[in-house]
Write an enzyme that holds these catalytic residues in place. Structure first.
Site, PDB file in Angstrom:
ATOM      1  N   LYS A  63       0.833  -1.216   0.000  1.00 19.98           N
ATOM      2  CA  LYS A  63       0.000   0.000   0.000  1.00 19.98           C
ATOM      3  C   LYS A  63       0.864   1.262   0.000  1.00 19.98           C
ATOM      4  CE  LYS A  63      -3.943  -2.201   2.281  1.00 19.98           C
ATOM      5  NZ  LYS A  63      -3.393  -3.509   2.664  1.00 19.98           N
ATOM      6  N   ASN A  69       8.088  10.758  -7.747  1.00 24.74           N
ATOM      7  CA  ASN A  69       9.417  10.255  -8.098  1.00 24.74           C
ATOM      8  C   ASN A  69       9.783   9.032  -7.251  1.00 24.74           C
ATOM      9  OD1 ASN A  69      12.060  10.634  -9.440  1.00 24.74           O
ATOM     10  ND2 ASN A  69      12.746  11.038  -7.346  1.00 24.74           N
ATOM     11  N   THR A  70       9.467   9.105  -5.971  1.00 29.74           N
ATOM     12  CA  THR A  70       9.789   7.997  -5.061  1.00 29.74           C
ATOM     13  C   THR A  70       8.952   6.766  -5.419  1.00 29.74           C
ATOM     14  OG1 THR A  70      10.288   9.613  -3.366  1.00 29.74           O
ATOM     15  CG2 THR A  70       9.882   7.365  -2.600  1.00 29.74           C
ATOM     16  N   THR A 116     -10.843  -0.362   4.262  1.00 29.33           N
ATOM     17  CA  THR A 116     -12.146  -0.829   4.752  1.00 29.33           C
ATOM     18  C   THR A 116     -12.345  -0.542   6.237  1.00 29.33           C
ATOM     19  OG1 THR A 116     -11.160  -3.009   4.893  1.00 29.33           O
ATOM     20  CG2 THR A 116     -12.619  -2.618   3.044  1.00 29.33           C
ATOM     21  N   GLY A 206      -6.610 -15.661   3.949  1.00 32.14           N
ATOM     22  CA  GLY A 206      -5.561 -15.865   4.957  1.00 32.14           C
ATOM     23  C   GLY A 206      -5.924 -16.955   5.929  1.00 32.14           C
ATOM     24  N   ARG A 207      -6.511 -16.563   7.072  1.00 31.48           N
ATOM     25  CA  ARG A 207      -6.747 -17.496   8.175  1.00 31.48           C
ATOM     26  C   ARG A 207      -7.503 -18.775   7.830  1.00 31.48           C
ATOM     27  NH1 ARG A 207      -8.464 -12.501  11.764  1.00 31.48           N
ATOM     28  NH2 ARG A 207      -8.934 -11.848   9.641  1.00 31.48           N
TER      29      ARG A 207
HETATM   30  O1  C5P Z   1      -7.168 -13.909   7.350  1.00 32.44           O
HETATM   31  P1  C5P Z   1      -7.992 -13.191   6.322  1.00 32.44           P
HETATM   32  O2  C5P Z   1      -8.558 -14.115   5.254  1.00 32.44           O
HETATM   33  O3  C5P Z   1      -9.030 -12.292   6.935  1.00 32.44           O
HETATM   34  O4  C5P Z   1      -6.907 -12.276   5.578  1.00 32.44           O
HETATM   35  C1  C5P Z   1      -7.269 -11.326   4.620  1.00 32.44           C
HETATM   36  C2  C5P Z   1      -6.055 -10.601   4.119  1.00 32.44           C
HETATM   37  O5  C5P Z   1      -6.488  -9.541   3.281  1.00 32.44           O
HETATM   38  C3  C5P Z   1      -5.206  -9.956   5.217  1.00 32.44           C
HETATM   39  O6  C5P Z   1      -3.844 -10.011   4.771  1.00 32.44           O
HETATM   40  C4  C5P Z   1      -5.696  -8.534   5.269  1.00 32.44           C
HETATM   41  O7  C5P Z   1      -4.718  -7.624   5.678  1.00 32.44           O
HETATM   42  C5  C5P Z   1      -6.044  -8.283   3.800  1.00 32.44           C
HETATM   43  N1  C5P Z   1      -7.032  -7.224   3.577  1.00 32.44           N
HETATM   44  C6  C5P Z   1      -8.298  -7.246   4.150  1.00 32.44           C
HETATM   45  N2  C5P Z   1      -9.180  -6.229   3.919  1.00 32.44           N
HETATM   46  C7  C5P Z   1      -8.833  -5.225   3.130  1.00 32.44           C
HETATM   47  C8  C5P Z   1      -7.579  -5.189   2.536  1.00 32.44           C
HETATM   48  C9  C5P Z   1      -6.701  -6.224   2.786  1.00 32.44           C
HETATM   49  O8  C5P Z   1      -8.629  -8.178   4.867  1.00 32.44           O
HETATM   50  N3  C5P Z   1      -9.715  -4.290   2.872  1.00 32.44           N
END
Ligand code: C5P
Length: 234
Positions: A63, A69-70, A116, A206-207
């Site tokens: 993000k 430039n950076t 979010t 993720g989880r």
């Molecule tokens: O564990 P989980 O399935 O909730 O992980 C969702 C991933 O998506 C995490 O890495 C979280 O930081 C990322 N994410 C999110 N909601 C967003 C943007 C990114 O859950 N609006």
């Protein structure tokens, strides 16, 4: 596109050792990994380069937001590394500079419209006149016009955003929970099948995978659900 390549596993683990063991457990069941600050800033960048060398896709969820430039030079470094996706905040200067930095590479730049965790009050406190839905729509239009490759959005926003950006931009959705899995801190969730039906191109999970007793089986079940949803949609 292979359904497996639509599943992005969020490697939200504290160390490279944990990440290596998860990638080994998942084997061929996952081809795409998301690396954020937690792992990236704990030795995760050389690890990400190793994943790419091993034929996996990498999404660096950093993000980025800085002066043009950076951003251009930072994004070029990520492109040289061979990453597939990188997130930047959806500010016009930042998006324009990021597109420039990725030019000529296979890196796709994704824009985060409004985090979010922000509601209308948070935006007002930060000095914005627009509410969340108006700001998301404005930034999606700007992303489309500036040549951004995709947007990160909740599955609930996917259909609306598809109407704004058309089919050119990829929609990448977190907040995915297979039926029966714990929501955790996610408030607006959708099953993999529903998210695909709503127009998502890639699912970030993720989880439900990394904390499953059998991560490989969890990933395979999600890929099967994506395949079924895609077949239904065609
Ligand atoms: O564990 P989980 O399935 O909730 O992980 C969702 C991933 O998506 C995490 O890495 C979280 O930081 C990322 N994410 C999110 N909601 C967003 C943007 C990114 O859950 N609006």
């Amino acid at each position: 596109m292979d359904a497996r390549d639509r599943l992005i596993v969020a490697l939200d683990v504290p160390s490279v050792k944990d990440a290596e063991s998860m990638v080994t457990r998942l084997g061929n069941s996952a081809s795409f990994y998301k690396i954020g600050y937690q792992l990236g800033l704990a030795g995760g960048l050389p690890f990400a380069a190793g994943l790419i060398a091993a034929g996996k896709h990498v999404f660096l969820d950093f993000k980025l937001h800085d002066i043009g430039n950076t951003i251009t030079h930072g994004v070029a470094s990520v492109a040289n590394m061979g990453a597939t996706f990188l997130t930047v905040h959806a500010y016009p200067q930042t998006m324009k500079a990021a597109v420039e930095g990725a030019r000529g590479s296979k890196l796709k730049v994704l824009a985060v419209t409004v985090l979010t965790s922000y509601d209308n009050d948070d935006l007002a406190a930060a000095g914005y006149k627009l509410g969340v839905s108006e700001l998301v729509a404005r930034r999606a239009e700007q992303a489309r016009d500036l040549g951004i490759d995709g947007l990160v959005c909740s599955p609930e926003e996917a259909a609306n955003l598809r109407g704004i950006v058309g089919s050119k931009l990829a929609l990448v959705t977190p907040g995915i929970r297979p039926a029966g899995s714990a929501a955790g801190d996610q408030k607006r969730i959708m099953t993999p099948a529903k998210a695909i039906a709503a127009g998502a191109d890639y699912l970030v999970v993720g989880r439900p995978i990394v904390e499953a007793a059998d991560p490989k089986a969890a990933a395979d079940a999600i890929v099967a659900e994506i395949t079924e949803a895609k077949n239904k949609g065609n």
